[in-house]
Design a protein around this motif. Sequence first.
Motif, PDB file in Angstrom:
ATOM      1  N   GLY A 154     -14.661 -32.972   7.044  1.00 32.27           N
ATOM      2  CA  GLY A 154     -13.632 -32.755   8.051  1.00 32.27           C
ATOM      3  C   GLY A 154     -12.530 -31.842   7.567  1.00 32.27           C
ATOM      4  N   ARG A 155     -12.111 -32.019   6.339  1.00 32.21           N
ATOM      5  CA  ARG A 155     -11.076 -31.163   5.769  1.00 32.21           C
ATOM      6  C   ARG A 155     -11.580 -29.732   5.586  1.00 32.21           C
ATOM      7  N   HIS A 156     -12.824 -29.571   5.200  1.00 28.73           N
ATOM      8  CA  HIS A 156     -13.390 -28.226   5.092  1.00 28.73           C
ATOM      9  C   HIS A 156     -13.433 -27.546   6.466  1.00 28.73           C
ATOM     10  N   VAL A 157     -13.749 -28.300   7.508  1.00 28.20           N
ATOM     11  CA  VAL A 157     -13.758 -27.732   8.857  1.00 28.20           C
ATOM     12  C   VAL A 157     -12.363 -27.224   9.229  1.00 28.20           C
ATOM     13  N   ILE A 158     -11.348 -27.999   8.905  1.00 30.56           N
ATOM     14  CA  ILE A 158      -9.971 -27.585   9.195  1.00 30.56           C
ATOM     15  C   ILE A 158      -9.626 -26.296   8.459  1.00 30.56           C
ATOM     16  N   ARG A 159      -9.997 -26.210   7.203  1.00 30.03           N
ATOM     17  CA  ARG A 159      -9.691 -25.015   6.422  1.00 30.03           C
ATOM     18  C   ARG A 159     -10.480 -23.796   6.919  1.00 30.03           C
ATOM     19  N   LEU A 160     -11.729 -24.016   7.284  1.00 32.10           N
ATOM     20  CA  LEU A 160     -12.531 -22.899   7.792  1.00 32.10           C
ATOM     21  C   LEU A 160     -12.015 -22.431   9.152  1.00 32.10           C
ATOM     22  N   ALA A 161     -11.455 -23.326   9.936  1.00 27.69           N
ATOM     23  CA  ALA A 161     -10.867 -22.920  11.213  1.00 27.69           C
ATOM     24  C   ALA A 161      -9.768 -21.893  10.991  1.00 27.69           C
ATOM     25  N   GLN A 162      -8.951 -22.109   9.982  1.00 28.05           N
ATOM     26  CA  GLN A 162      -7.902 -21.136   9.676  1.00 28.05           C
ATOM     27  C   GLN A 162      -8.503 -19.809   9.231  1.00 28.05           C
ATOM     28  N   ARG A 163      -9.577 -19.879   8.474  1.00 25.59           N
ATOM     29  CA  ARG A 163     -10.201 -18.676   7.940  1.00 25.59           C
ATOM     30  C   ARG A 163     -10.926 -17.893   9.036  1.00 25.59           C
ATOM     31  N   LEU A 164     -11.585 -18.604   9.964  1.00 22.51           N
ATOM     32  CA  LEU A 164     -12.456 -17.961  10.941  1.00 22.51           C
ATOM     33  C   LEU A 164     -11.820 -17.813  12.320  1.00 22.51           C
ATOM     34  N   GLY A 165     -10.644 -18.390  12.514  1.00 18.57           N
ATOM     35  CA  GLY A 165      -9.903 -18.122  13.747  1.00 18.57           C
ATOM     36  C   GLY A 165     -10.211 -19.031  14.920  1.00 18.57           C
ATOM     37  N   PHE A 166     -10.810 -20.208  14.690  1.00 13.52           N
ATOM     38  CA  PHE A 166     -10.958 -21.149  15.794  1.00 13.52           C
ATOM     39  C   PHE A 166      -9.963 -22.295  15.624  1.00 13.52           C
ATOM     40  N   ARG A 167      -9.931 -23.214  16.592  1.00 10.70           N
ATOM     41  CA  ARG A 167      -8.968 -24.311  16.590  1.00 10.70           C
ATOM     42  C   ARG A 167      -9.694 -25.651  16.494  1.00 10.70           C
ATOM     43  N   THR A 168      -9.010 -26.636  15.908  1.00 12.97           N
ATOM     44  CA  THR A 168      -9.635 -27.943  15.723  1.00 12.97           C
ATOM     45  C   THR A 168      -8.859 -29.043  16.434  1.00 12.97           C
ATOM     46  N   ILE A 169      -9.616 -29.970  17.005  1.00 14.12           N
ATOM     47  CA  ILE A 169      -9.087 -31.238  17.503  1.00 14.12           C
ATOM     48  C   ILE A 169      -9.685 -32.307  16.604  1.00 14.12           C
ATOM     49  N   ASN A 170      -8.832 -33.034  15.903  1.00 18.02           N
ATOM     50  CA  ASN A 170      -9.268 -33.886  14.806  1.00 18.02           C
ATOM     51  C   ASN A 170      -9.012 -35.352  15.107  1.00 18.02           C
ATOM     52  N   VAL A 171     -10.073 -36.121  15.172  1.00 20.50           N
ATOM     53  CA  VAL A 171      -9.994 -37.542  15.496  1.00 20.50           C
ATOM     54  C   VAL A 171     -10.044 -38.343  14.195  1.00 20.50           C
ATOM     55  N   VAL A 172      -9.074 -39.258  14.041  1.00 19.21           N
ATOM     56  CA  VAL A 172      -8.998 -40.107  12.851  1.00 19.21           C
ATOM     57  C   VAL A 172      -8.827 -41.558  13.275  1.00 19.21           C
ATOM     58  N   ARG A 173      -9.106 -42.468  12.355  1.00 19.09           N
ATOM     59  CA  ARG A 173      -8.936 -43.896  12.638  1.00 19.09           C
ATOM     60  C   ARG A 173      -7.571 -44.405  12.205  1.00 19.09           C
ATOM     61  N   ARG A 174      -6.951 -43.754  11.212  1.00 17.28           N
ATOM     62  CA  ARG A 174      -5.693 -44.250  10.661  1.00 17.28           C
ATOM     63  C   ARG A 174      -4.593 -43.210  10.852  1.00 17.28           C
ATOM     64  N   ARG A 175      -3.509 -43.628  11.465  1.00 22.48           N
ATOM     65  CA  ARG A 175      -2.426 -42.672  11.769  1.00 22.48           C
ATOM     66  C   ARG A 175      -1.737 -42.171  10.508  1.00 22.48           C
ATOM     67  N   GLU A 176      -1.835 -42.928   9.389  1.00 18.77           N
ATOM     68  CA  GLU A 176      -1.126 -42.518   8.182  1.00 18.77           C
ATOM     69  C   GLU A 176      -1.708 -41.269   7.532  1.00 18.77           C
ATOM     70  N   VAL A 177      -2.892 -40.841   7.931  1.00 24.50           N
ATOM     71  CA  VAL A 177      -3.464 -39.622   7.345  1.00 24.50           C
ATOM     72  C   VAL A 177      -3.092 -38.377   8.144  1.00 24.50           C
ATOM     73  N   MET A 178      -2.423 -38.556   9.264  1.00 26.18           N
ATOM     74  CA  MET A 178      -2.225 -37.427  10.172  1.00 26.18           C
ATOM     75  C   MET A 178      -1.299 -36.358   9.595  1.00 26.18           C
ATOM     76  N   ASP A 179      -0.234 -36.773   8.919  1.00 23.93           N
ATOM     77  CA  ASP A 179       0.689 -35.781   8.360  1.00 23.93           C
ATOM     78  C   ASP A 179       0.002 -34.910   7.316  1.00 23.93           C
ATOM     79  N   ASP A 180      -0.859 -35.523   6.519  1.00 25.19           N
ATOM     80  CA  ASP A 180      -1.576 -34.772   5.487  1.00 25.19           C
ATOM     81  C   ASP A 180      -2.502 -33.739   6.118  1.00 25.19           C
ATOM     82  N   LEU A 181      -3.204 -34.130   7.176  1.00 25.41           N
ATOM     83  CA  LEU A 181      -4.107 -33.194   7.839  1.00 25.41           C
ATOM     84  C   LEU A 181      -3.338 -32.102   8.577  1.00 25.41           C
TER      85      LEU A 181
END
Length: 326
Positions: A154-181
């Motif tokens: 999931g983190r690699h997808v986020i980083r590749l989105a920045q590199r390749l120019g697409f956008r991500t909608i990221n679903v998580v189970r724990r709200r405490e990880v959201m700031d890091d992502l």
Amino acid sequence: MRAVRFASFGEPADVLTVENIPAPQPGPNQVLVRIQVRPINPSDLFVIRGLYGALPRLPAVPGFEGAGVIVGVGEGVINRTIGQLVIPMGAPGLWQEYVVVPADRAIPVPGEIGDRQAATALVNPATAWLMLTETLRVEPGEWVLQNAANSIVGRHVIRLAQRLGFRTINVVRRREVMDDLRALGAHELICEQDEQVVARVHALTGGKGVRYALDSVGGASGSRLAASLGVGGMMLVYGAIAGEPLTIHPGMLLFRSASIRGWWLTHWFQNATPEQVQTLFATLFGLIADGTLTTPIAAEYDLSDVREAVIAAERKTHAGKVLLVG
């Protein structure tokens, strides 16, 4: 040599043992690799539990991924040298000290990467890259919806989105990880505990839904991703962490011409040509070297402490790989 083995399928902390067995010797066109670093992946634990798509004959040594140094070469080897850091592909389990592989299956690692990042270069970076660029062929500006966004893939997808120019909608189970992502570059975040995933996705996309989705969970989480697909959308199922079936309304497939497809890295390597494998690793090594696909390391354990290591790997209290070293 030391080797982690299991003689029956079951809970990893219960069935894994560390044994002393004879070290292998390289034959013609083979190399002997001293494995230095081995990540613990969910797929390794699925194998040990007997729940993976391909299972070994028992007793077996687990471990799909790792890196080490060539310490011996067989007759006829001319393109690999002693002391070279390599990723051994196709070895029968890497949770041991030495393995033998064909010389052309020992992938040389550029010096600037190091053994930790080399050991984690295969499974997660390749999965993210190939799904996005080869199978889905995500176009710039499009949304990619994914669950388990705090996983390494999931983190690699986020980083590749920045590199390749697409956008991500990221679903998580724990709200405490959201700031890091968010700091990592995630465009939108949805905590399954707090929001209705399908409603939020439709709000973000103007009611159209998404063209691309990545499901590594299955069950209710994956079903919500499927329900968020738009016309002509495709969801790749590449994991089954929940161990539960997807529930798909047939009208979603029928009236939206959407599709759901399984994706397994093993199949890609089984069908890839040597040239395709070489190109893949050249690409991945470049993305690792420039920091795009760097894998965080959560903890390291000696090979002898494998039981403690697998317990730590499943706690998931920190984003990062647990490594077996030594």
